[in-house]
Enzyme design. Structure first.
Site, PDB file in Angstrom:
ATOM      1  N   ASP A 126       0.826  -1.212   0.000  1.00 26.37           N
ATOM      2  CA  ASP A 126       0.000   0.000   0.000  1.00 26.37           C
ATOM      3  C   ASP A 126       0.866   1.271   0.000  1.00 26.37           C
ATOM      4  O   ASP A 126       2.100   1.201   0.015  1.00 26.37           O
ATOM      5  CB  ASP A 126      -0.927  -0.054   1.234  1.00 26.37           C
ATOM      6  N   ASP A 183     -10.306   3.403  -3.508  1.00 25.69           N
ATOM      7  CA  ASP A 183     -11.007   2.197  -3.052  1.00 25.69           C
ATOM      8  C   ASP A 183     -12.423   2.086  -3.619  1.00 25.69           C
ATOM      9  O   ASP A 183     -13.173   3.063  -3.665  1.00 25.69           O
ATOM     10  CB  ASP A 183     -11.104   2.186  -1.524  1.00 25.69           C
TER      11      ASP A 183
HETATM   12  C1  GAL Z   1      -6.223   1.147   1.244  1.00 27.50           C
HETATM   13  C2  GAL Z   1      -6.309   0.149   0.109  1.00 27.50           C
HETATM   14  C3  GAL Z   1      -7.390  -0.839   0.450  1.00 27.50           C
HETATM   15  C4  GAL Z   1      -7.049  -1.539   1.760  1.00 27.50           C
HETATM   16  C5  GAL Z   1      -6.827  -0.508   2.854  1.00 27.50           C
HETATM   17  C6  GAL Z   1      -6.309  -1.148   4.130  1.00 27.50           C
HETATM   18  O1  GAL Z   1      -5.231   2.068   0.973  1.00 27.50           O
HETATM   19  O2  GAL Z   1      -6.569   0.821  -1.081  1.00 27.50           O
HETATM   20  O3  GAL Z   1      -7.536  -1.783  -0.597  1.00 27.50           O
HETATM   21  O4  GAL Z   1      -5.896  -2.326   1.582  1.00 27.50           O
HETATM   22  O5  GAL Z   1      -5.902   0.475   2.456  1.00 27.50           O
HETATM   23  O6  GAL Z   1      -6.115  -0.213   5.155  1.00 27.50           O
END
Ligand code: GAL
Length: 377
Positions: A126, A183
């Site tokens: 991430d 997301d």
């Molecule tokens: C976001 C990501 C999500 C999930 C989340 C977890 O940045 O895009 O898919 O992994 O973090 O905190």
């Protein structure tokens, strides 16, 4: 290792967020096998954010939360491998993950070793809290090198939401799939916004470079971590059909232990999965001269010489939708047409489609056809 076709699997985040534990992972793995999802091609069980302790151990290593994962991650890896599946885990470029757990910044090599020692096959990486004095490509390149240095084949799932010019450097730094957007939420608007934002970005897609439009929300029914009103079954069908046409990775996000039968059948649809896994990875061609805003339609070359077509109806009522074959260059001299199969119902269409492909499509639904170009007369 080259990842030849889009990874398929399941990920904890969409439904469970931080509420994850060993029993959930093992039950999900069992359900994937028992419900035929593994045999349909879904291979990876990915444990997203919130799996670790708040702090590293005295030697700087990540440690699994002993309440959530009492036997550690290698135990789960062994279990998942014993069921003929693969395991994925999660970390982040910054000092903290998006949910605030330790991230891998300046611990890339020690963390890569942790993942390899635990026999992890896939890492989602991430972009929260990334330092501003290091550019994005450098951070992902660093982790790719750290994974390579372990000697274990680990699929690298880049998750920087398409920021910082991803398309310019993603192939160079060895990402196997890359999240191209923010997301997803469990709503039709979110699905269509994500898809529409990527229509012109599929040219780069190919082995070890898949445009990841985020995990599937099919079957979530407004329950879980990313709920935003939920979708109808027809909307989930459009979601799955478009992710297959665009060859996005297929990461199931619903609770597969309790999945509805119609959603399960959709997720296992062999014709749609075959399009998603087509080795040619050719981008979709927009094919519609009339009202494409309301009735977006796409064609796609498949590796065996056949073609796939999708026709979506964005109106709130059933409509007849047309895909204009001249728009993809077919001469209008009456000599050629397409002999098609309806991929969702499996029905072979008797009438060869000349000039147009026409289908009655329910509100917010999508029809997908596949077939050969044939000489008509
Ligand atoms: C976001 C990501 C999500 C999930 C989340 C977890 O940045 O895009 O898919 O992994 O973090 O905190």
């Amino acid at each position: 290792m080259i990842v030849r076709t889009p990874p398929m699997g399941w990920n904890t985040w969409n439904t469970f967020g931080e509420n994850i534990n060993e029993a959930l992972i093992m039950e999900t793995c069992d359900a994937m096998v028992e419900k035929g999802l593994r045999n349909a091609g879904y291979q990876y069980i990915v444990i997203d954010d919130c799996w670790s302790m708040d702090e590293r151990d005295s030697e700087g290593r990540l440690q699994a939360d002993p309440v959530k994962f009492p036997h550690g991650m290698k135990y789960l890896a062994d279990y998942i491998h014993s069921k003929g599946m693969k395991i994925g885990m999660y970390s982040c470029c910054g000092p903290r993950t998006c949910a605030g757990y330790p991230g891998s910044l300046d611990h890339e090599f020690i963390d890569a070793k942790f993942f390899a020692d635990n026999e992890i096959d896939y890492l989602k990486y991430d972009y929260c809290y990334h330092p501003r004095n290091l550019n994005c490509s450098t951070l992902y390149n660093r982790m790719r090198m750290a994974l390579n240095a372990t000697g274990r084949d680990i699929v690298f799932s880049v998750c920087n939401w398409g920021d910082d010019g991803t398309l310019e450097w993603i192939r160079a730094v060895g990402g196997d799939l890359y999240r191209s957007t923010g997301d997803i939420e469990d709503s039709f608007r979110s699905i269509m916004d994500i898809f529409n934002s990527q229509i012109n970005n599929f040219a780069l897609s190919g082995p070890s470079c898949f445009n990841d439009m985020d995990m599937l929300v099919c079957g979530m029914n407004n329950k879980g971590n990313v709920s935003a009103g939920g979708c109808t079954f027809e909307e989930y069908k459009t979601h799955f059909a478009l992710w297959c046409m665009a060859q996005s990775p297929l990461m199931i996000g619903c609770d597969v232990r309790n999945v509805d039968d119609d959603i399960l059948a959709l997720l296992k649809n062999p014709d749609l999965i075959a399009i998603n896994q087509d080795p040619g990875v050719r981008p979709i061609i927009p094919v519609n001269m009339f009202n494409e805003e309301r009735y977006p339609a796409y064609a796609k070359h498949l590796e065996n010489g056949e073609y796939a077509f999708s026709l979506t109806n964005l109106e709130d009522e059933t409509r007849e939708v047309f895909l204009i074959l001249a728009d993809m260059g077919l001469p209008l001299d009456g000599h050629w047409g397409f002999k098609l199969r309806d991929c969702i119902t499996g029905e072979e269409i008797d009438r060869v489609a000349e000039d147009i492909i026409k289908a009655e499509v329910k509100a917010h639904s999508t029809k997908v056809f596949r077939g050969k170009l044939v000489r008509v007369r």
